[in-house]
Design an enzyme around this catalytic site. Structure first.
Site, PDB file in Angstrom:
ATOM      1  N   GLY A 133     -30.383   6.008 -63.928  1.00  0.00           N
ATOM      2  CA  GLY A 133     -31.557   7.176 -63.456  1.00  0.00           C
ATOM      3  C   GLY A 133     -29.803   8.120 -63.000  1.00  0.00           C
ATOM      4  N   ASP A 134     -29.071   8.123 -63.078  1.00  0.00           N
ATOM      5  CA  ASP A 134     -27.376   8.978 -63.092  1.00  0.00           C
ATOM      6  C   ASP A 134     -27.332   9.572 -64.577  1.00  0.00           C
ATOM      7  OD1 ASP A 134     -26.683   7.885 -60.899  1.00  0.00           O
ATOM      8  OD2 ASP A 134     -26.043   5.723 -61.221  1.00  0.00           O
TER       9      ASP A 134
HETATM   10  N1  LIG Z   1     -36.733  -0.028 -68.754  1.00  0.00           N
HETATM   11  C1  LIG Z   1     -37.056   1.706 -69.468  1.00  0.00           C
HETATM   12  N2  LIG Z   1     -36.756   0.970 -70.066  1.00  0.00           N
HETATM   13  C2  LIG Z   1     -36.521   2.670 -71.622  1.00  0.00           C
HETATM   14  N3  LIG Z   1     -35.856   3.780 -70.783  1.00  0.00           N
HETATM   15  C3  LIG Z   1     -35.483   3.340 -68.958  1.00  0.00           C
HETATM   16  C4  LIG Z   1     -36.153   2.180 -68.885  1.00  0.00           C
HETATM   17  N4  LIG Z   1     -35.134   1.390 -67.614  1.00  0.00           N
HETATM   18  C5  LIG Z   1     -34.682   3.214 -66.645  1.00  0.00           C
HETATM   19  N5  LIG Z   1     -34.776   4.054 -68.105  1.00  0.00           N
HETATM   20  C6  LIG Z   1     -34.988   5.253 -68.249  1.00  0.00           C
HETATM   21  O1  LIG Z   1     -33.739   5.904 -67.381  1.00  0.00           O
HETATM   22  C7  LIG Z   1     -34.213   6.988 -66.630  1.00  0.00           C
HETATM   23  C8  LIG Z   1     -34.063   6.825 -65.086  1.00  0.00           C
HETATM   24  O2  LIG Z   1     -34.358   5.997 -64.239  1.00  0.00           O
HETATM   25  P1  LIG Z   1     -35.191   5.158 -63.106  1.00  0.00           P
HETATM   26  O3  LIG Z   1     -36.696   5.718 -63.001  1.00  0.00           O
HETATM   27  O4  LIG Z   1     -34.939   3.886 -63.556  1.00  0.00           O
HETATM   28  O5  LIG Z   1     -34.643   6.171 -62.413  1.00  0.00           O
HETATM   29  P2  LIG Z   1     -33.763   5.643 -61.336  1.00  0.00           P
HETATM   30  O6  LIG Z   1     -34.438   4.698 -60.414  1.00  0.00           O
HETATM   31  O7  LIG Z   1     -33.675   6.625 -60.312  1.00  0.00           O
HETATM   32  O8  LIG Z   1     -32.403   4.252 -61.979  1.00  0.00           O
HETATM   33  P3  LIG Z   1     -31.745   3.536 -61.255  1.00  0.00           P
HETATM   34  O9  LIG Z   1     -31.378   3.824 -59.950  1.00  0.00           O
HETATM   35  O10 LIG Z   1     -32.201   2.003 -61.868  1.00  0.00           O
HETATM   36  O11 LIG Z   1     -29.829   4.430 -61.819  1.00  0.00           O
HETATM   37  C9  LIG Z   1     -35.516   6.707 -66.997  1.00  0.00           C
HETATM   38  O12 LIG Z   1     -36.648   8.062 -67.254  1.00  0.00           O
HETATM   39  C10 LIG Z   1     -35.262   6.348 -69.153  1.00  0.00           C
HETATM   40  O13 LIG Z   1     -34.986   7.348 -69.565  1.00  0.00           O
HETATM   41  O1  LIG Z   2     -24.726   2.642 -52.688  1.00  0.00           O
HETATM   42  P1  LIG Z   2     -25.340   3.936 -53.639  1.00  0.00           P
HETATM   43  O2  LIG Z   2     -23.863   4.731 -53.300  1.00  0.00           O
HETATM   44  O3  LIG Z   2     -26.778   4.364 -52.975  1.00  0.00           O
HETATM   45  O4  LIG Z   2     -25.788   3.555 -54.515  1.00  0.00           O
HETATM   46  C1  LIG Z   2     -24.490   2.804 -55.654  1.00  0.00           C
HETATM   47  C2  LIG Z   2     -24.966   2.687 -56.723  1.00  0.00           C
HETATM   48  O5  LIG Z   2     -25.910   1.299 -56.101  1.00  0.00           O
HETATM   49  O6  LIG Z   2     -25.462   3.600 -57.798  1.00  0.00           O
HETATM   50  C3  LIG Z   2     -24.739   3.239 -58.535  1.00  0.00           C
HETATM   51  C4  LIG Z   2     -25.646   3.267 -60.541  1.00  0.00           C
HETATM   52  O7  LIG Z   2     -26.857   4.061 -59.798  1.00  0.00           O
HETATM   53  C5  LIG Z   2     -24.156   2.006 -58.546  1.00  0.00           C
HETATM   54  O8  LIG Z   2     -22.542   2.526 -60.219  1.00  0.00           O
HETATM   55  C6  LIG Z   2     -23.991   1.540 -57.130  1.00  0.00           C
HETATM   56  O9  LIG Z   2     -23.656   0.833 -57.176  1.00  0.00           O
END
Ligand SMILES: Nc1ncnc2c1ncn2[C@@H]1O[C@H](COP(=O)(O)OP(=O)(O)OP(=O)(O)O)[C@@H](O)[C@H]1O
Ligand SMILES: O=P(O)(O)OC[C@@]1(O)O[C@H](CO)[C@@H](O)[C@@H]1O
Length: 303
Positions: A248-249
């Protein structure tokens, strides 16, 4: 210039076990330490995309020093406030599934908090601030409000990646981008989201409440970009998921960096999705090469 703010950085300690036996001794099959925290992840991807940026926030102790050293080794500019307490270590446990155990974060004193506010108040309307991640409990629930107020005073645009009431409250101050995933969107409005139409309905509400761009990520099921004019859907490239921490980041970094340099939300969306997927398909955050490889595989359709 883009500034990321990580109020609660972390060393991400990624631990793999073949099988997790609770209440028993488990031995790691592999482990990896990464500089983490949401804003820091955004900075690392921006840097790989050649988007000039500086990482701000609080770091402390041996763990904070580790993070600073790792960022400097990647030639990322930092201007952290150094705090007395140690930066947290977050455990990311891989045992088929991914289980995360995140720390609360260090104690931040009033003086340390004020020092960050003072740095932020030096910015100008040419700058974009990315506010990401949890707030250490000692800063109180409203610290983002204070930072947003400073952004307003300086004229800097801001992106905010948080959840719940803090996100809802920030909308009135016209964030450049918000990116909840579809689960966070449902929680935000206390609703059950059952279809793409529902996601669009509630995503549009974020616009009505003030966001300039809304991205809704749906992990492997693609993503939506909602602007005042249109709604777009992007597929995600195919690949093997290795570590979705930071996906997501990476998406926020790809979108923000490209929007700032091109002012083209569609190209920003494409780079955002490619960056998120490239991270999901990598052990660490995505490399520039992986993002470039995936970009042409992202198809964007106007709905
Ligand atoms: N299983 C996957 N296959 C392909 N792309 C993915 C997958 N999971 C995440 N991504 C990519 O990463 C982007 C962000 O993922 P996600 O929707 O899981 O965001 P998030 O919940 O904020 O992520 P996280 O908290 O794990 O960093 C998606 O829009 C996609 O581009
Ligand atoms: O505890 P928070 O600040 O909500 O999330 C922190 C964290 O889970 O978010 C990043 C992935 O998005 C990791 O690098 C880190 O450990």
């Amino acid at each position: 210039m883009i500034y990321t703010i990580t109020l609660n950085p972390s060393i991400d300690y990624i631990v793999e076990v073949d099988e997790l036996k609770l209440g028993d001794l488990n031995r790691m099959t592999r482990d990896l330490k990464l500089p983490g925290g949401k804003g820091i992840n955004v900075s690392r991807i921006l840097n790989r995309l050649d988007a000039p940026n500086t990482a701000l926030g609080f770091v402390g102790g041996f763990s904070g020093q580790y993070i600073e050293d790792k960022l400097h080794a990647e030639h990322i500019s930092t201007d952290f406030v150094h705090v007395a307490d140690d930066t947290r270590i977050n455990v990311k446990l891989k045992h088929g599934e991914e289980t995360e155990i995140n720390g609360q974060g260090p104690n931040i004193s009033t003086e340390e908090a004020d020092a960050l506010v003072a740095k932020l108040s030096q910015l100008s309307k040419e700058d974009v601030v990315v506010l990401s991640g949890s707030v250490p409990p000692s800063l109180g629930a409203h610290f983002y409000d204070r930072l947003i107020e400073v952004c307003k005073q300086t004229g800097a645009e801001f992106v905010i990646d948080t959840t719940g009431p803090a996100l809802l409250k920030a909308l009135a101050d016209r964030p450049l981008l918000v990116k909840p995933n579809h689960h966070e969107l449902a929680e935000l409005f206390s609703v059950v989201i059952a279809s793409r139409e529902d996601i669009i309905t509630y995503g549009r509400k974020l616009l009505e409440l003030g966001a300039q761009h809304v991205l809704i990520s749906m992990a492997g099921d693609g993503a939506l970009l909602i602007t005042p004019e249109e709604v777009y859907h992007a597929n995600v490239p195919k690949g093997t998921v290795k570590n979705s921490v930071g996906a997501g980041d990476s998406m926020i970094a790809g979108f923000t960096g490209t929007l700032v340099s091109t002012h083209d939300p569609i190209e920003a969306f494409r780079t955002g999705v490619a960056s998120g997927s490239a991270t999901a398909f990598s052990d660490d955050l995505a490399t520039r090469e992986k993002i470039e490889e995936l970009r042409p595989q992202v198809t964007i359709v106007k709905l």
